[in-house]
Design a protein around this motif. Structure first.
Motif, PDB file in Angstrom:
ATOM      1  N   VAL A  97       4.314   2.686   9.495  1.00  0.00           N
ATOM      2  CA  VAL A  97       4.325   1.226   9.363  1.00  0.00           C
ATOM      3  C   VAL A  97       5.524   0.674  10.129  1.00  0.00           C
ATOM      4  N   ASP A  98       5.242   0.047  11.252  1.00  0.00           N
ATOM      5  CA  ASP A  98       6.289  -0.623  12.013  1.00  0.00           C
ATOM      6  C   ASP A  98       6.195  -2.119  11.739  1.00  0.00           C
ATOM      7  N   PHE A  99       7.221  -2.850  12.052  1.00  0.00           N
ATOM      8  CA  PHE A  99       7.207  -4.282  11.759  1.00  0.00           C
ATOM      9  C   PHE A  99       8.162  -5.003  12.702  1.00  0.00           C
ATOM     10  N   ASP A 100       7.819  -6.243  12.998  1.00  0.00           N
ATOM     11  CA  ASP A 100       8.656  -7.096  13.831  1.00  0.00           C
ATOM     12  C   ASP A 100       9.387  -8.103  12.958  1.00  0.00           C
ATOM     13  N   LYS A 132       2.484  18.213   4.686  1.00  0.00           N
ATOM     14  CA  LYS A 132       3.188  19.082   3.746  1.00  0.00           C
ATOM     15  C   LYS A 132       4.686  18.831   3.782  1.00  0.00           C
ATOM     16  N   GLU A 133       5.224  18.625   4.969  1.00  0.00           N
ATOM     17  CA  GLU A 133       6.658  18.352   5.068  1.00  0.00           C
ATOM     18  C   GLU A 133       7.014  17.060   4.331  1.00  0.00           C
ATOM     19  N   TYR A 134       6.186  16.046   4.484  1.00  0.00           N
ATOM     20  CA  TYR A 134       6.433  14.789   3.771  1.00  0.00           C
ATOM     21  C   TYR A 134       6.370  15.010   2.255  1.00  0.00           C
ATOM     22  N   ALA A 135       5.434  15.826   1.798  1.00  0.00           N
ATOM     23  CA  ALA A 135       5.306  16.079   0.358  1.00  0.00           C
ATOM     24  C   ALA A 135       6.552  16.780  -0.186  1.00  0.00           C
ATOM     25  N   TYR A 136       7.030  17.794   0.540  1.00  0.00           N
ATOM     26  CA  TYR A 136       8.235  18.495   0.099  1.00  0.00           C
ATOM     27  C   TYR A 136       9.442  17.548   0.106  1.00  0.00           C
ATOM     28  N   LEU A 137       9.516  16.707   1.125  1.00  0.00           N
ATOM     29  CA  LEU A 137      10.626  15.760   1.219  1.00  0.00           C
ATOM     30  C   LEU A 137      10.627  14.785   0.048  1.00  0.00           C
ATOM     31  N   GLY A 166       7.772   6.856   2.795  1.00  0.00           N
ATOM     32  CA  GLY A 166       6.356   6.508   2.832  1.00  0.00           C
ATOM     33  C   GLY A 166       6.016   5.629   4.023  1.00  0.00           C
ATOM     34  N   MET A 167       6.910   4.711   4.359  1.00  0.00           N
ATOM     35  CA  MET A 167       6.708   3.879   5.550  1.00  0.00           C
ATOM     36  C   MET A 167       6.658   4.739   6.804  1.00  0.00           C
ATOM     37  N   GLU A 188       0.829  -1.203   0.000  1.00  0.00           N
ATOM     38  CA  GLU A 188       0.000   0.000   0.000  1.00  0.00           C
ATOM     39  C   GLU A 188       0.865   1.255   0.000  1.00  0.00           C
ATOM     40  N   VAL A 189       1.955   1.225   0.773  1.00  0.00           N
ATOM     41  CA  VAL A 189       2.880   2.367   0.800  1.00  0.00           C
ATOM     42  C   VAL A 189       3.504   2.578  -0.574  1.00  0.00           C
ATOM     43  N   LEU A 190       3.909   1.482  -1.210  1.00  0.00           N
ATOM     44  CA  LEU A 190       4.519   1.593  -2.536  1.00  0.00           C
ATOM     45  C   LEU A 190       3.541   2.159  -3.555  1.00  0.00           C
ATOM     46  N   LEU A 191       2.283   1.731  -3.503  1.00  0.00           N
ATOM     47  CA  LEU A 191       1.274   2.240  -4.422  1.00  0.00           C
ATOM     48  C   LEU A 191       1.023   3.733  -4.204  1.00  0.00           C
ATOM     49  N   LYS A 192       1.010   4.165  -2.951  1.00  0.00           N
ATOM     50  CA  LYS A 192       0.838   5.585  -2.657  1.00  0.00           C
ATOM     51  C   LYS A 192       2.035   6.392  -3.158  1.00  0.00           C
ATOM     52  N   THR A 193       3.220   5.817  -3.056  1.00  0.00           N
ATOM     53  CA  THR A 193       4.418   6.487  -3.554  1.00  0.00           C
ATOM     54  C   THR A 193       4.354   6.657  -5.063  1.00  0.00           C
ATOM     55  N   LEU A 194       3.927   5.599  -5.760  1.00  0.00           N
ATOM     56  CA  LEU A 194       3.790   5.680  -7.210  1.00  0.00           C
ATOM     57  C   LEU A 194       2.709   6.675  -7.608  1.00  0.00           C
TER      58      LEU A 194
END
Length: 271
Positions: free
Chosen positions: A116-119, A174-179, A110-111, A72-78
């Protein structure tokens, strides 16, 4: 950090706590000495000069759920990239380079945004004693399993550390978008045909981020400098480790790079 047995460095056990080590070297230490060694800071996996974390291989503890969120993160990035007209104004050769070199840091960002955390769980490898008893070749075993058993703990821990640093900053949308703009239009790719244009786009994204931080945080540009440092650290993330950890269970033998380009409608001659 990874909970449980993964916290202990196996190099420390081999050097100080291994029963096999004590037998082979005929070490007879007092109880007090063993207790002191157990409290040694070298048991922490982050110590420099220890290659233990590079050798230890890990996989996701809950692959189905985590791979779904990663996808889902990858799709949002694309989707973010597809909605940038400026990206499609550069030649497809430059689009190809920008995606190949920057999809991994964009994915980690994006993560962070999606929190998105993971074990992890460590893949158990045959012990040295077992290899000796079975007359197995150490070199052959390493060549066979080093790349197929999953990414190294060192690479994955590096990514987790970066995620925690981004979460501590509590960035806005907004900060994430600029980054993302700063990372995508990476002017460090000197092979670009339209390098001046890409440099201009990156500078515009940096300027927009600086002005936003200056306005929202009372001209505290220390935050801006810290964020730029994190961006530089994102470039050190191993793309192969990301693909192996999050997408190999889904892709099988397919290549993520090709799927990314097809999804972005970039059609080089070799696709």
């Amino acid at each position: 950090y990874i909970a449980g047995p993964l916290q202990k460095c196996c190099c420390w056990w081999q050097q100080h706590g291994s029963i096999l080590y004590q037998i082979l070297h005929k070490e007879h230490e007092s109880e007090a000495q063993r207790h002191q060694q157990y409290r040694s800071p070298h048991r922490f996996t982050g110590s420099k000069g220890c290659s233990c974390m590079d050798r230890r291989r890990v996989v996701l503890k809950t692959p189905e759920a985590t791979c779904r969120r990663a996808s889902e993160v990858l799709l949002k990035t694309l989707s973010f990239i597809r909605n940038l007209p400026s990206f499609y104004h550069v030649p497809w050769e430059d689009q190809l380079v920008l995606i190949q070199q920057n999809w991994a840091p964009l994915f980690v960002l994006g993560m962070a945004q999606e929190r998105v955390d993971f074990d992890l769980r460590e893949i158990s490898a045959p012990s040295l004693l077992k290899k000796i008893l079975l007359n197995q070749s150490w070199t052959a075993n390493n060549e066979l399993g080093s790349s197929s058993l999953g990414p190294s703990l060192a690479e994955v821990q590096k990514m987790k550390n970066l995620l925690w640093k981004f979460w501590d900053l509590d960035l806005s949308v907004k900060e994430y978008a600029y980054l993302k703009g700063i990372i995508l239009f990476n002017s460090g790719c000197h092979v670009l045909k339209c390098l001046p244009y890409v440099q201009t786009l990156q500078q515009e994204a940096q300027q927009a981020l600086m002005e936003f931080i200056s306005m929202m945080f009372h001209r505290n540009l220390a935050r801006f400098a810290w964020i730029l440092q994190l961006i530089a650290s994102l470039q050190d993330i191993d793309a192969d480790a990301i693909e192996e950890l999050f997408f190999r269970p889904i892709l099988g033998e397919a290549t993520l790079n090709v799927l990314l380009l097809e999804n972005l409608y970039i059609k080089p001659h070799w696709l």
